[in-house]
Structure formats: C-alpha cells, structure tokens
Write a protein that holds these residues in place. Structure first.
Motif, PDB file in Angstrom:
ATOM      1  N   PHE A  11       7.861  -1.245  13.256  1.00 37.80           N
ATOM      2  CA  PHE A  11       8.237  -0.012  12.597  1.00 37.80           C
ATOM      3  C   PHE A  11       9.753   0.021  12.658  1.00 37.80           C
ATOM      4  O   PHE A  11      10.334  -0.490  13.615  1.00 37.80           O
ATOM      5  CB  PHE A  11       7.643   1.190  13.345  1.00 37.80           C
ATOM      6  CG  PHE A  11       7.735   2.483  12.584  1.00 37.80           C
ATOM      7  CD1 PHE A  11       6.775   2.829  11.658  1.00 37.80           C
ATOM      8  CD2 PHE A  11       8.786   3.370  12.806  1.00 37.80           C
ATOM      9  CE1 PHE A  11       6.847   4.028  10.958  1.00 37.80           C
ATOM     10  CE2 PHE A  11       8.874   4.560  12.110  1.00 37.80           C
ATOM     11  CZ  PHE A  11       7.892   4.896  11.187  1.00 37.80           C
ATOM     12  N   PRO A  12      10.444   0.558  11.644  1.00 37.80           N
ATOM     13  CA  PRO A  12      11.910   0.560  11.676  1.00 37.80           C
ATOM     14  C   PRO A  12      12.439   1.116  12.999  1.00 37.80           C
ATOM     15  O   PRO A  12      11.994   2.169  13.456  1.00 37.80           O
ATOM     16  CB  PRO A  12      12.268   1.467  10.499  1.00 37.80           C
ATOM     17  CG  PRO A  12      11.126   1.320   9.554  1.00 37.80           C
ATOM     18  CD  PRO A  12       9.908   1.166  10.420  1.00 37.80           C
ATOM     19  N   PRO A  13      13.391   0.426  13.637  1.00 34.08           N
ATOM     20  CA  PRO A  13      13.911   0.890  14.925  1.00 34.08           C
ATOM     21  C   PRO A  13      14.577   2.262  14.802  1.00 34.08           C
ATOM     22  O   PRO A  13      15.163   2.602  13.769  1.00 34.08           O
ATOM     23  CB  PRO A  13      14.941  -0.181  15.302  1.00 34.08           C
ATOM     24  CG  PRO A  13      14.565  -1.387  14.515  1.00 34.08           C
ATOM     25  CD  PRO A  13      13.982  -0.866  13.243  1.00 34.08           C
ATOM     26  N   LEU A  14      14.479   3.024  15.863  1.00 31.47           N
ATOM     27  CA  LEU A  14      15.208   4.280  15.991  1.00 31.47           C
ATOM     28  C   LEU A  14      16.256   4.076  17.074  1.00 31.47           C
ATOM     29  O   LEU A  14      16.215   3.098  17.816  1.00 31.47           O
ATOM     30  CB  LEU A  14      14.249   5.410  16.364  1.00 31.47           C
ATOM     31  CG  LEU A  14      13.160   5.732  15.338  1.00 31.47           C
ATOM     32  CD1 LEU A  14      12.102   6.655  15.937  1.00 31.47           C
ATOM     33  CD2 LEU A  14      13.765   6.374  14.084  1.00 31.47           C
ATOM     34  N   TYR A 162      14.670  -1.373  23.710  1.00 28.99           N
ATOM     35  CA  TYR A 162      13.401  -1.409  24.438  1.00 28.99           C
ATOM     36  C   TYR A 162      12.299  -0.977  23.483  1.00 28.99           C
ATOM     37  O   TYR A 162      12.533  -0.187  22.555  1.00 28.99           O
ATOM     38  CB  TYR A 162      13.451  -0.468  25.641  1.00 28.99           C
ATOM     39  CG  TYR A 162      12.268  -0.607  26.577  1.00 28.99           C
ATOM     40  CD1 TYR A 162      12.118  -1.724  27.374  1.00 28.99           C
ATOM     41  CD2 TYR A 162      11.302   0.388  26.649  1.00 28.99           C
ATOM     42  CE1 TYR A 162      11.041  -1.860  28.236  1.00 28.99           C
ATOM     43  CE2 TYR A 162      10.218   0.268  27.504  1.00 28.99           C
ATOM     44  CZ  TYR A 162      10.099  -0.859  28.294  1.00 28.99           C
ATOM     45  OH  TYR A 162       9.033  -0.996  29.142  1.00 28.99           O
ATOM     46  N   THR A 163      11.110  -1.502  23.679  1.00 29.94           N
ATOM     47  CA  THR A 163       9.980  -1.130  22.837  1.00 29.94           C
ATOM     48  C   THR A 163       8.992  -0.314  23.652  1.00 29.94           C
ATOM     49  O   THR A 163       8.474  -0.789  24.662  1.00 29.94           O
ATOM     50  CB  THR A 163       9.293  -2.382  22.256  1.00 29.94           C
ATOM     51  OG1 THR A 163      10.255  -3.119  21.482  1.00 29.94           O
ATOM     52  CG2 THR A 163       8.126  -1.987  21.366  1.00 29.94           C
ATOM     53  N   PHE A 164       8.757   0.895  23.211  1.00 25.89           N
ATOM     54  CA  PHE A 164       7.862   1.827  23.897  1.00 25.89           C
ATOM     55  C   PHE A 164       6.448   1.730  23.323  1.00 25.89           C
ATOM     56  O   PHE A 164       6.270   1.602  22.120  1.00 25.89           O
ATOM     57  CB  PHE A 164       8.347   3.269  23.722  1.00 25.89           C
ATOM     58  CG  PHE A 164       9.597   3.591  24.476  1.00 25.89           C
ATOM     59  CD1 PHE A 164       9.544   4.291  25.675  1.00 25.89           C
ATOM     60  CD2 PHE A 164      10.837   3.209  23.999  1.00 25.89           C
ATOM     61  CE1 PHE A 164      10.683   4.599  26.373  1.00 25.89           C
ATOM     62  CE2 PHE A 164      11.993   3.512  24.687  1.00 25.89           C
ATOM     63  CZ  PHE A 164      11.915   4.206  25.888  1.00 25.89           C
ATOM     64  N   GLY A 169      -2.283   2.505  20.259  1.00 24.62           N
ATOM     65  CA  GLY A 169      -1.961   1.090  20.366  1.00 24.62           C
ATOM     66  C   GLY A 169      -0.732   0.680  19.584  1.00 24.62           C
ATOM     67  O   GLY A 169      -0.502  -0.513  19.357  1.00 24.62           O
ATOM     68  N   LYS A 170       0.080   1.651  19.159  1.00 24.68           N
ATOM     69  CA  LYS A 170       1.281   1.350  18.387  1.00 24.68           C
ATOM     70  C   LYS A 170       2.478   1.222  19.326  1.00 24.68           C
ATOM     71  O   LYS A 170       2.395   1.523  20.516  1.00 24.68           O
ATOM     72  CB  LYS A 170       1.528   2.453  17.358  1.00 24.68           C
ATOM     73  CG  LYS A 170       0.377   2.635  16.377  1.00 24.68           C
ATOM     74  CD  LYS A 170       0.620   3.825  15.485  1.00 24.68           C
ATOM     75  CE  LYS A 170      -0.571   4.060  14.549  1.00 24.68           C
ATOM     76  NZ  LYS A 170      -0.379   5.273  13.706  1.00 24.68           N
ATOM     77  N   SER A 171       3.597   0.767  18.773  1.00 29.17           N
ATOM     78  CA  SER A 171       4.812   0.630  19.568  1.00 29.17           C
ATOM     79  C   SER A 171       6.015   1.021  18.722  1.00 29.17           C
ATOM     80  O   SER A 171       5.965   0.982  17.484  1.00 29.17           O
ATOM     81  CB  SER A 171       4.964  -0.800  20.084  1.00 29.17           C
ATOM     82  OG  SER A 171       5.041  -1.713  19.004  1.00 29.17           O
TER      83      SER A 171
END
Length: 301
Positions: A11-14, A162-164, A169-171
């Motif tokens: 998903f596009p980074p924030l 960092y990926t949360f 089940g999404k990140s």
C-alpha cells in the motif's frame, strides 16, 4: 502483538507527518493527501521568522559542538575534574560570538520586532548547550576526549521506516527522517532531539510524532530510543519522554490509526461515511484549509 516487521500487502507508504495530522484532523489529512496544500495548525501569534531562526540556530549549534576543535579541548583531562557549568559557559560564549550574534544583527537590522522572539530562542539554546555539555562530560567516563563529542552527538539525516501489521492480515509501511541524536553511554540509549517553535495545539499529536520517530529508529538501531522536545513559543519548554512511554504510545494507538487512515483514503466525494470531523473543534478556527474543507465535505455526512 499488534506490530510485525514483515509486510504482507503493499500500500502506498505514509510518513510520520501524515499520522500526526490524522490524529489532529482526519479531514485535513485527507485533503493534504488528495490536493496537497498547507496542513499545519499554527496558533495565533506564530512567527515564521522565529521558526526558521530556531531550527537554523539549533542545527548550527549541534554542528559547531561536533566540528570545532577548541570545543574538543574542553573535555580533555580526567572526567572527574570536568565542570559542566564552566564548559557550558565557554561553549555558550563561542556560539554567541561565532554564530548567534552575527545572525541576530542580520535579522534585527531587517526587522527589529523579532528581537523578543530571538531572545527566547537564545534562552532555549543556552539550556540546550548545558544539556549537551552535561551528557558529553558524563560520556567521558567511557570515551576518550578525541572521540567523545562525535560519538555523543549524531547529526545528519537518517532515513527510517517500518511496516506495521494492521487488521485483516494487512500491513502498512511508515517512513520518516531523524536529524539530531544524542547517545548516552551509561544507559546505552539514544535520544531523539526535536526542535519546535510553537506549542502544538493538539498535545497528543506532539507525543505521537516523537514516539513514531523513536519507534522507527529503534527498529534500525536496535537500542532503546528516548526523546526530548525543545520549544520556544509561546513559552519556553523542555519535555523528556522515556522509551517505555513512547513504545506504549505507538503500540497502543498507531496500528489502529493506520487502518482508519487507509479507510479514509479510499473514500470518494459524494459517498457516504466521509473522513470524520476533528474531535477538537477549536482547530477549525486555525485550519489552513477551512474553506476548502467546508465546501468539499458539505453534504457528505
């Protein structure tokens, strides 16, 4: 655990600013992502020139302490004999002569009304000088005089991400940049140093911001990251946050907020259930996109 370092879906980074804004106002967050434009809730009395001056001078101070060979000499000898107050006074005098006074003269020549704000900037900088001197003296127990300054003060832009893991089940990947750090050899901890020229109108967003910078950096450096915020206006402020508090803030509130932010970004004009209004109505009075917000969301629910 609500957080996982392994991405499961793209998903596009924030970034950290996006999250902080989402805590302040979901609608302004949406407008910024969709249209760009201003997004800071600046209090009445905010002065851009003082903002620029504080950030510039604070960074110049950190660089001067690291680079001036005469300052390195101040930490020579037995660490038990080093006097923090005396060292801080010498650094303060050097900084005033080399950087602050010439800068002050240039600014007030153009606009004398900035003198009061710059005096407040100086007061915060003297406190910062004392704190820097204190931690460097403390670190002399563990470091030779030739390396203690540059191993204590870490400057330069450090990219972090960092990926949360979020619901379903999404990140979601989150990015940021950290500029100034202090390392404490006794506690084996880093500390993020944040400079602010005004009081954040929504205090929790200030804490979210520094908590995220600390959390993202922790994943990269693998040591605990405290934080300290220095603020100039409307009154002088110095705020310390421990890693334990910052970690709890992130794990307790950020994954859920990221899920909401993704939901808001999927919303299209004229659909039902738009991003909600801010929970803090007073922010509407100083919203930089107040007119666009009122017209864009009018009638959307």
């Amino acid at each position: 655990m609500p957080i996982n370092s392994k991405p499961q879906r793209q998903f596009p980074p924030l970034n950290v600013t996006d999250v902080r804004l989402a805590f302040e106002c979901p609608r302004l967050f949406y407008l910024k992502q969709r249209f760009g434009g201003d997004y800071l809730f600046l209090p009445k009395g905010y002065i851009l020139e003082i903002d620029n001056a504080f950030v510039y001078l604070a960074n110049q101070l950190m660089n001067m302490i690291r680079q001036e060979s005469i300052i390195q000499v101040l930490f020579a000898g037995q660490f038990e004999e080093l006097v923090v107050e005396a060292i801080a006074n010498q650094i303060q005098q050097l900084f005033y002569e080399l950087i602050f006074f010439p800068y002050l003269q240039t600014i007030i020549t153009k606009n004398i009304t900035l003198a009061t704000g710059l005096y407040q900037v100086w007061q915060v900088l003297t406190k910062l000088i004392f704190n820097m001197s204190e931690i460097i003296v403390k670190n002399r127990r563990y470091c030779h005089e030739s390396v203690v300054v540059r191993r204590t003060l870490i400057t330069g832009e450090i990219p972090v991400d960092y990926t949360f893991k979020i619901a379903g089940g999404k990140s979601q990947k989150l990015t940021g940049k950290v500029n100034n750090l202090i390392f404490d050899f006794e506690t084996r901890r880093l500390c993020v140093v944040d400079f602010q020229t005004y009081e954040t109108v929504e205090v929790s967003s200030q804490l979210i911001g520094v908590a995220l910078y600390s959390f993202l950096l922790k994943q990269k450096k693998k040591v605990s990251i405290d934080a300290i915020v220095y603020r100039v206006l409307p009154e002088l402020g110095e705020y310390h946050y421990s890693w334990e508090k910052l970690e709890n803030v992130v794990e307790g509130s950020v994954p859920g907020k990221l899920e909401e932010m993704r939901k808001w970004l999927r919303w299209e004009e004229f659909q039902h259930d738009p991003p909600p209004r801010t929970e803090h109505e007073y922010l509407c009075d100083i919203c930089p996109q107040k007119e666009r917000c009122q017209s864009f969301f009018d009638g959307s629910g």
